[in-house]
Design an enzyme around this catalytic site. Structure first.
Site, short mmCIF file in Angstrom:
data_model
loop_
_atom_site.label_atom_id
_atom_site.label_comp_id
_atom_site.label_asym_id
_atom_site.label_seq_id
_atom_site.Cartn_x
_atom_site.Cartn_y
_atom_site.Cartn_z
N GLY A 8 45.79 -25.14 -32.07
CA GLY A 8 45.68 -26.57 -31.78
C GLY A 8 46.70 -27.36 -32.56
N ALA A 10 49.26 -29.00 -31.89
CA ALA A 10 49.73 -30.31 -31.41
C ALA A 10 48.64 -31.37 -31.49
CB ALA A 10 50.19 -30.18 -29.95
N ARG A 12 45.42 -33.74 -33.21
CA ARG A 12 45.38 -34.63 -34.39
C ARG A 12 45.12 -33.83 -35.65
NH1 ARG A 12 41.57 -38.61 -31.14
NH2 ARG A 12 41.06 -36.52 -30.43
N THR A 97 36.34 -26.63 -35.37
CA THR A 97 36.00 -27.10 -34.01
C THR A 97 34.51 -27.42 -33.93
OG1 THR A 97 37.63 -25.52 -33.21
CG2 THR A 97 36.19 -26.52 -31.56
N ALA A 120 32.54 -24.96 -40.41
CA ALA A 120 31.87 -26.18 -40.88
C ALA A 120 32.23 -27.35 -39.98
CB ALA A 120 32.28 -26.50 -42.32
N ASN A 122 32.00 -30.40 -40.72
CA ASN A 122 32.69 -31.42 -41.52
C ASN A 122 33.31 -30.72 -42.71
OD1 ASN A 122 33.38 -33.53 -43.34
ND2 ASN A 122 32.09 -34.89 -42.14
N HIS A 153 31.34 -47.05 -38.66
CA HIS A 153 32.55 -46.42 -38.10
C HIS A 153 33.30 -47.44 -37.25
CE1 HIS A 153 30.66 -42.52 -39.12
NE2 HIS A 153 31.90 -42.07 -39.13
N LYS A 157 34.18 -45.45 -31.66
CA LYS A 157 33.26 -44.30 -31.73
C LYS A 157 32.16 -44.44 -30.69
CE LYS A 157 30.69 -41.42 -34.98
NZ LYS A 157 31.33 -40.18 -34.53
P1 NAD Z 1 42.77 -32.89 -30.30
O1 NAD Z 1 42.34 -33.01 -28.89
O2 NAD Z 1 43.72 -33.92 -30.86
O3 NAD Z 1 43.44 -31.45 -30.56
C1 NAD Z 1 42.99 -30.25 -30.01
C2 NAD Z 1 44.21 -29.40 -29.71
O4 NAD Z 1 43.80 -28.07 -29.34
C3 NAD Z 1 45.06 -29.95 -28.55
O5 NAD Z 1 46.41 -30.08 -28.94
C4 NAD Z 1 44.87 -28.88 -27.47
O6 NAD Z 1 45.98 -28.76 -26.59
C5 NAD Z 1 44.69 -27.63 -28.34
N1 NAD Z 1 44.21 -26.47 -27.61
C6 NAD Z 1 43.42 -26.42 -26.50
N2 NAD Z 1 43.28 -25.15 -26.07
C7 NAD Z 1 43.98 -24.37 -26.93
C8 NAD Z 1 44.24 -22.98 -27.01
N3 NAD Z 1 43.71 -22.11 -26.14
N4 NAD Z 1 45.02 -22.51 -28.00
C9 NAD Z 1 45.55 -23.36 -28.92
N5 NAD Z 1 45.36 -24.71 -28.88
C10 NAD Z 1 44.58 -25.20 -27.90
O7 NAD Z 1 41.43 -32.86 -31.17
P2 NAD Z 1 41.25 -33.05 -32.75
O8 NAD Z 1 40.89 -34.47 -33.06
O9 NAD Z 1 42.39 -32.40 -33.47
O10 NAD Z 1 39.90 -32.22 -32.97
C11 NAD Z 1 39.85 -30.84 -32.64
C12 NAD Z 1 38.45 -30.31 -32.96
O11 NAD Z 1 38.16 -30.43 -34.36
C13 NAD Z 1 37.32 -31.08 -32.27
O12 NAD Z 1 36.30 -30.15 -31.92
C14 NAD Z 1 36.83 -32.05 -33.33
O13 NAD Z 1 35.51 -32.49 -33.14
C15 NAD Z 1 36.95 -31.17 -34.55
N6 NAD Z 1 37.04 -31.87 -35.84
C16 NAD Z 1 36.38 -31.28 -36.88
C17 NAD Z 1 36.48 -31.81 -38.15
C18 NAD Z 1 35.83 -31.09 -39.30
O14 NAD Z 1 35.87 -31.58 -40.44
N7 NAD Z 1 35.25 -29.91 -39.05
C19 NAD Z 1 37.24 -32.97 -38.38
C20 NAD Z 1 37.90 -33.56 -37.30
C21 NAD Z 1 37.80 -32.98 -36.02
#
Ligand code: NAD
Length: 267
Positions: A8, A10, A12, A97, A120, A122, A153, A157
């Site tokens: 992932g 690319a 955020r 994730t 985790a 968070n 928030h 949200k």
């Molecule tokens: P996002 O949509 O900005 O990024 C997800 C990325 O994954 C995208 O670039 C997408 O193209 C990529 N992706 C999809 N399929 C893929 C594959 N097969 N192989 C590789 N990459 C692939 O989302 P985000 O804001 O970065 O959040 C991602 C996940 O993390 C979400 O589930 C979010 O809820 C979670 N998150 C968790 C925490 C934490 O502390 N655990 C914090 C923030 C976000």
């Protein structure tokens, strides 16, 4: 040196991790990949993350470059897929994730029987410490205090209360030996009557650009304890994930969470 792959890349969180890894001694991004067909494939991962060239091109194949630890913030289907790969190839994993269903979680657990996995919802060090403090407060103060969880928030949200607020309420309910579903009060409006003993109330604030603030109040007749966490940036999740990556690289197979990473599991 621990060699990190970012799934992932690319996204955020992927970009936040690539950025946070720069200047971290002993950690190096060796592989960064996103989904096949992403228009970021071929771009330099550091440039994509806004930290300048790191000479790692974004790919679309987990198998293209060997690594020690995969950091995964993508989606549930990709996470399950990559957990299988890591288990087959003896690679550790840090999974941030969210939204995994029971089958997805079972797949992660199966992988964790073969390789070490930190999972985790968070990754913030401060939030995870706060959860432990809430557990201690819940145990020490007991059900006779009135517990209220207040969270704020940004205006975009869409869910309420936040997942973190629910986790905080659950930490207190667990310390009481109760289920949050049984003691949580999520709405108050009109003639609601006096507060029920042993309940945990939730209040939600939405506005502007607030990244995330949570306060839990333990209120009794003559005193009040408040435990507060305030997030100032998503970088807290990235730095927590990097801390988890360092930790998991040296572990035996198993499923771990941030309480384990922080040494709080038995505190
Ligand atoms: P996002 O949509 O900005 O990024 C997800 C990325 O994954 C995208 O670039 C997408 O193209 C990529 N992706 C999809 N399929 C893929 C594959 N097969 N192989 C590789 N990459 C692939 O989302 P985000 O804001 O970065 O959040 C991602 C996940 O993390 C979400 O589930 C979010 O809820 C979670 N998150 C968790 C925490 C934490 O502390 N655990 C914090 C923030 C976000």
């Amino acid at each position: 040196m621990t060699n990190i792959a970012v799934a992932g890349a690319a996204g955020r969180m992927g970009r936040a991790i690539i950025a946070a890894c720069q200047g971290e001694e002993g950690l190096r991004i060796i592989h960064a990949f996103d989904r096949a067909g992403s228009d970021t494939v071929g771009a330099d991962a550091g440039e994509l993350a806004g930290v300048g060239r790191i000479d790692v091109a974004v790919g679309d194949d987990i198998a293209a470059t060997p690594f020690d630890v995969l950091i995964e913030f993508s989606n549930p289907a990709a996470t399950v897929d990559h957990a299988g790969f890591c288990a087959d190839h003896g690679r550790a994993m840090v999974i941030g994730t969210t939204g995994l269903d029971a089958d997805d979680r079972a797949a992660v657990e199966a992988a964790a029987a073969r390789v070490p996995v930190v999972f985790a919802a968070n990754m913030s060090v401060g939030v995870n410490l706060t959860l432990k403090l809430l557990e201690i407060a819940g145990r020490a103060l007991g059900e006779t205090v009135d517990v209220e969880v207040i969270e704020a928030h940004h205006r975009r949200k869409v869910d309420a209360p936040s997942g973190t607020a629910l986790a905080m309420g659950r930490a207190v309910a667990d310390a009481w030996g109760r289920r949050l579903d049984d003691v949580g009060v999520f709405e108050r409006h009109g003639q609601i009557g006096p507060r029920a003993d042993g309940s945990i109330g939730f209040s939600t604030i939405r506005g502007g650009d607030i990244i995330g603030e949570h306060t839990v109040m333990f209120v009794s007749e003559n005193e009040r304890v408040e435990i507060t966490h305030k997030a100032a940036s998503r970088a807290i999740f990235a730095s927590g994930a990097l801390r988890a990556a360092r930790w998991v690289a040296k572990r035996e197979p198993g499923l771990y969470d941030m309480q384990d990473v922080l040494g709080l599991a038995d505190a």
